[in-house]
Design a protein around this motif. Structure first.
Motif, PDB file in Angstrom:
ATOM      1  N   ASN A  73       0.974  -1.044   0.264  1.00 35.93           N
ATOM      2  CA  ASN A  73       0.001   0.244   0.106  1.00 35.93           C
ATOM      3  C   ASN A  73       1.280   1.147   0.270  1.00 35.93           C
ATOM      4  OD1 ASN A  73      -1.993   2.040  -0.086  1.00 35.93           O
ATOM      5  ND2 ASN A  73      -2.227   1.727   2.352  1.00 35.93           N
ATOM      6  N   HIS A  74       0.228   1.940  -0.852  1.00 35.56           N
ATOM      7  CA  HIS A  74       1.112   3.644  -0.365  1.00 35.56           C
ATOM      8  C   HIS A  74      -0.184   4.609  -0.024  1.00 35.56           C
ATOM      9  CE1 HIS A  74       4.502   2.271  -2.699  1.00 35.56           C
ATOM     10  NE2 HIS A  74       3.864   1.566  -3.587  1.00 35.56           N
ATOM     11  N   PRO A  75       0.257   4.609   0.797  1.00 33.24           N
ATOM     12  CA  PRO A  75      -0.912   6.005   1.240  1.00 33.24           C
ATOM     13  C   PRO A  75      -1.591   6.889   0.861  1.00 33.24           C
ATOM     14  CG  PRO A  75       0.029   4.572   3.415  1.00 33.24           C
ATOM     15  CD  PRO A  75       1.123   4.260   2.404  1.00 33.24           C
ATOM     16  N   GLN A  76       0.159   7.583   0.309  1.00 32.25           N
ATOM     17  CA  GLN A  76      -0.074   9.078   0.104  1.00 32.25           C
ATOM     18  C   GLN A  76      -0.646   9.011  -1.279  1.00 32.25           C
ATOM     19  OE1 GLN A  76       2.542   7.252   0.377  1.00 32.25           O
ATOM     20  NE2 GLN A  76       4.331   6.839  -1.820  1.00 32.25           N
ATOM     21  N   LEU A  77      -0.625   7.711  -2.276  1.00 31.94           N
ATOM     22  CA  LEU A  77      -1.560   7.226  -3.513  1.00 31.94           C
ATOM     23  C   LEU A  77      -2.414   7.019  -2.922  1.00 31.94           C
ATOM     24  CD1 LEU A  77       1.440   5.887  -5.530  1.00 31.94           C
ATOM     25  CD2 LEU A  77       0.847   8.420  -5.459  1.00 31.94           C
ATOM     26  N   SER A  78      -2.823   6.257  -2.473  1.00 32.39           N
ATOM     27  CA  SER A  78      -3.943   5.462  -2.210  1.00 32.39           C
ATOM     28  C   SER A  78      -5.054   6.283  -1.360  1.00 32.39           C
ATOM     29  CB  SER A  78      -3.829   3.746  -1.801  1.00 32.39           C
ATOM     30  OG  SER A  78      -3.859   4.052  -0.690  1.00 32.39           O
ATOM     31  N   GLY A  79      -4.601   6.731  -0.765  1.00 28.09           N
ATOM     32  CA  GLY A  79      -5.392   7.392   0.463  1.00 28.09           C
ATOM     33  C   GLY A  79      -5.659   6.106   1.092  1.00 28.09           C
ATOM     34  N   MET A  80      -6.025   5.240   1.486  1.00 24.10           N
ATOM     35  CA  MET A  80      -6.166   4.193   2.560  1.00 24.10           C
ATOM     36  C   MET A  80      -4.866   3.891   3.201  1.00 24.10           C
ATOM     37  SD  MET A  80      -7.981   1.093   0.140  1.00 24.10           S
ATOM     38  CE  MET A  80      -8.487   1.757  -1.671  1.00 24.10           C
ATOM     39  N   GLN A 214      -7.429   8.505 -12.032  1.00 19.18           N
ATOM     40  CA  GLN A 214      -8.556   8.288 -11.787  1.00 19.18           C
ATOM     41  C   GLN A 214      -8.713   8.323 -10.123  1.00 19.18           C
ATOM     42  OE1 GLN A 214     -10.352   8.810 -13.513  1.00 19.18           O
ATOM     43  NE2 GLN A 214      -9.482   8.172 -15.048  1.00 19.18           N
ATOM     44  N   PRO A 215      -9.602   8.312  -9.331  1.00 21.33           N
ATOM     45  CA  PRO A 215     -10.364   7.805  -7.968  1.00 21.33           C
ATOM     46  C   PRO A 215      -9.586   7.113  -7.351  1.00 21.33           C
ATOM     47  CG  PRO A 215     -12.374   8.515  -9.024  1.00 21.33           C
ATOM     48  CD  PRO A 215     -11.326   8.728  -9.934  1.00 21.33           C
ATOM     49  N   ILE A 216      -8.883   6.638  -6.626  1.00 19.18           N
ATOM     50  CA  ILE A 216      -8.761   5.295  -5.905  1.00 19.18           C
ATOM     51  C   ILE A 216     -10.247   5.244  -4.453  1.00 19.18           C
ATOM     52  CG2 ILE A 216      -7.165   3.576  -5.319  1.00 19.18           C
ATOM     53  CD1 ILE A 216      -5.046   5.858  -6.310  1.00 19.18           C
ATOM     54  N   SER A 217     -10.189   4.156  -5.264  1.00 18.52           N
ATOM     55  CA  SER A 217     -11.242   3.149  -3.757  1.00 18.52           C
ATOM     56  C   SER A 217     -11.465   2.030  -3.602  1.00 18.52           C
ATOM     57  CB  SER A 217     -12.780   4.034  -4.033  1.00 18.52           C
ATOM     58  OG  SER A 217     -13.722   2.620  -5.447  1.00 18.52           O
ATOM     59  N   TRP A 218     -12.074   0.876  -3.436  1.00 23.00           N
ATOM     60  CA  TRP A 218     -11.975  -0.809  -3.205  1.00 23.00           C
ATOM     61  C   TRP A 218     -12.937  -1.402  -4.295  1.00 23.00           C
ATOM     62  CZ3 TRP A 218     -16.520  -3.074  -4.005  1.00 23.00           C
ATOM     63  CH2 TRP A 218     -18.140  -2.370  -3.525  1.00 23.00           C
ATOM     64  N   ARG A 219     -13.448  -0.243  -4.971  1.00 21.72           N
ATOM     65  CA  ARG A 219     -14.066  -0.207  -6.306  1.00 21.72           C
ATOM     66  C   ARG A 219     -12.726  -0.483  -7.184  1.00 21.72           C
ATOM     67  NH1 ARG A 219     -17.190   2.736  -3.472  1.00 21.72           N
ATOM     68  NH2 ARG A 219     -20.040   2.232  -2.804  1.00 21.72           N
ATOM     69  N   THR A 220     -11.924   0.334  -7.407  1.00 25.47           N
ATOM     70  CA  THR A 220     -11.314   1.050  -7.696  1.00 25.47           C
ATOM     71  C   THR A 220     -10.274  -0.284  -8.240  1.00 25.47           C
ATOM     72  OG1 THR A 220     -11.131   3.640  -7.768  1.00 25.47           O
ATOM     73  CG2 THR A 220      -9.031   2.269  -9.260  1.00 25.47           C
ATOM     74  N   LEU A 221     -10.034  -0.645  -7.308  1.00 26.96           N
ATOM     75  CA  LEU A 221      -9.075  -2.074  -7.107  1.00 26.96           C
ATOM     76  C   LEU A 221      -9.289  -3.324  -7.671  1.00 26.96           C
ATOM     77  CD1 LEU A 221      -6.676  -0.381  -3.969  1.00 26.96           C
ATOM     78  CD2 LEU A 221      -6.412  -0.615  -6.466  1.00 26.96           C
ATOM     79  N   ALA A 222     -11.025  -3.464  -7.194  1.00 21.65           N
ATOM     80  CA  ALA A 222     -11.754  -4.543  -7.358  1.00 21.65           C
ATOM     81  C   ALA A 222     -11.874  -4.847  -9.051  1.00 21.65           C
ATOM     82  CB  ALA A 222     -13.290  -4.975  -6.709  1.00 21.65           C
ATOM     83  N   ALA A 223     -12.248  -3.625 -10.014  1.00 22.78           N
ATOM     84  CA  ALA A 223     -11.972  -3.802 -10.593  1.00 22.78           C
ATOM     85  C   ALA A 223     -10.764  -4.201 -11.805  1.00 22.78           C
ATOM     86  CB  ALA A 223     -12.735  -2.608 -11.375  1.00 22.78           C
ATOM     87  N   TRP A 224     -10.176  -3.282 -11.284  1.00 24.95           N
ATOM     88  CA  TRP A 224      -8.532  -3.547 -11.507  1.00 24.95           C
ATOM     89  C   TRP A 224      -8.128  -4.628 -11.890  1.00 24.95           C
ATOM     90  CZ3 TRP A 224      -4.371  -1.648 -14.698  1.00 24.95           C
ATOM     91  CH2 TRP A 224      -2.938  -2.791 -14.238  1.00 24.95           C
TER      92      TRP A 224
END
Length: 270
Positions: A73-80, A214-224
């Motif tokens: 994880n890269h919190p500064q990029l993912s916001g997570m 692009q905005p990053i969320s769990w949806r983004t990563l699931a679709a990726w």
């Protein structure tokens, strides 16, 4: 044994076709593999079914998932936070181990583990490129991960420094794709390594979304993970990705519960 496993694969595919007229996989105009879209079904949710055996595997893998999330994880990029990244990983793992065909045809649940094992055996035996569970990764995608390659929407490739913890594969030593895919299959069929590959793949998704704004969320990563796309518009326009995200939403509460704890010491570690 291999012949028996192949028979299981054929029977599973025939069974799914008879029940739901299952669509077939195809390649898009760029030659990229596209998973088949499930048949449309009404209702916003699904049954968040988890096999007892897989639930136990996930509990045993809890610390592995958290550690992999912290590495990739890269919190500064993912916001997570790393814990939120771990929840996304768990959501995907749960979702990947109960498909739409099993939901529409419950009897298939009994043979799914054999079907999964059959695909693994075929890959190991002839270097095929079938998906391998628990993360449902194809060896070709795993090879991209090991190479640190991130395919972008414009067709170019971004190269990032990426290491899969525990992997013993050196891509430079393989000149035969079948041998490479067989070796990768051995790694991604083991829970700990599959989790590490999954985390690395989601790191690729974070970089792809960040580079493309692009905005990053769990949806983004699931679709990726499912379709290799991160653009919300493209996700909504893609029936397979859209349904995958819908199904994943049902597993978010299960994934959050996996990391729920009342132990103060453990909470501080998270």
């Amino acid at each position: 044994m291999r012949r028996l496993l192949m028979i299981v694969v054929v029977l599973c595919l025939i069974g799914v076709d008879r029940v739901v007229s299952a669509p077939t996989a195809h390649t898009d105009q760029d030659g990229l593999y596209v998973r088949p879209a499930p048949p449309t079904r009404p209702g916003p949710t699904i049954e968040a079914y988890v096999r007892p055996e897989f639930a136990a595997r996930m509990r045993r893998s809890r610390s592995t998932i958290l550690a992999a999330a912290a590495r990739h994880n890269h919190p500064q990029l993912s916001g997570m936070s790393d814990r939120e990244f771990a929840i996304v990983m768990a959501t995907i793992l749960y979702n990947e181990n109960f498909g739409w065909a099993e939901e529409l045809a419950p009897p298939l649940r009994m043979v799914t583990p054999l079907y999964q094992e059959a695909q693994q055996q075929v890959n190991s035996g002839i270097g095929a490129n079938f998906s391998v569970w628990p993360a449902n990764l194809r060896p070709s995608v795993a090879a991209e991960i090991l190479a640190g390659e991130v395919p972008l929407a414009d067709g170019s490739i971004l190269h990032i420094p990426l290491r899969v913890e525990g992997s013993q594969i050196d891509l430079r030593q393989y000149h035969d794709q079948r041998a490479l895919f067989a070796a990768i299959t051995t790694e991604i069929s083991h829970d700990e390594l599959a989790i590490n590959y999954l985390a690395a793949n989601l790191e690729r998704g974070v970089w792809r979304a960040a580079i493309e704004g692009q905005p990053i969320s769990w949806r983004t990563l699931a679709a990726w993970h499912n379709q290799g796309i991160v653009d919300p518009v493209a996700i909504r326009a893609n029936p397979t990705a859209r349904d995958y995200v819908r199904r994943a939403a049902a597993y978010l509460p299960v994934a959050r519960m996996l990391f729920a704890t009342t132990d103060p010491a453990e909470m501080s570690a998270l």
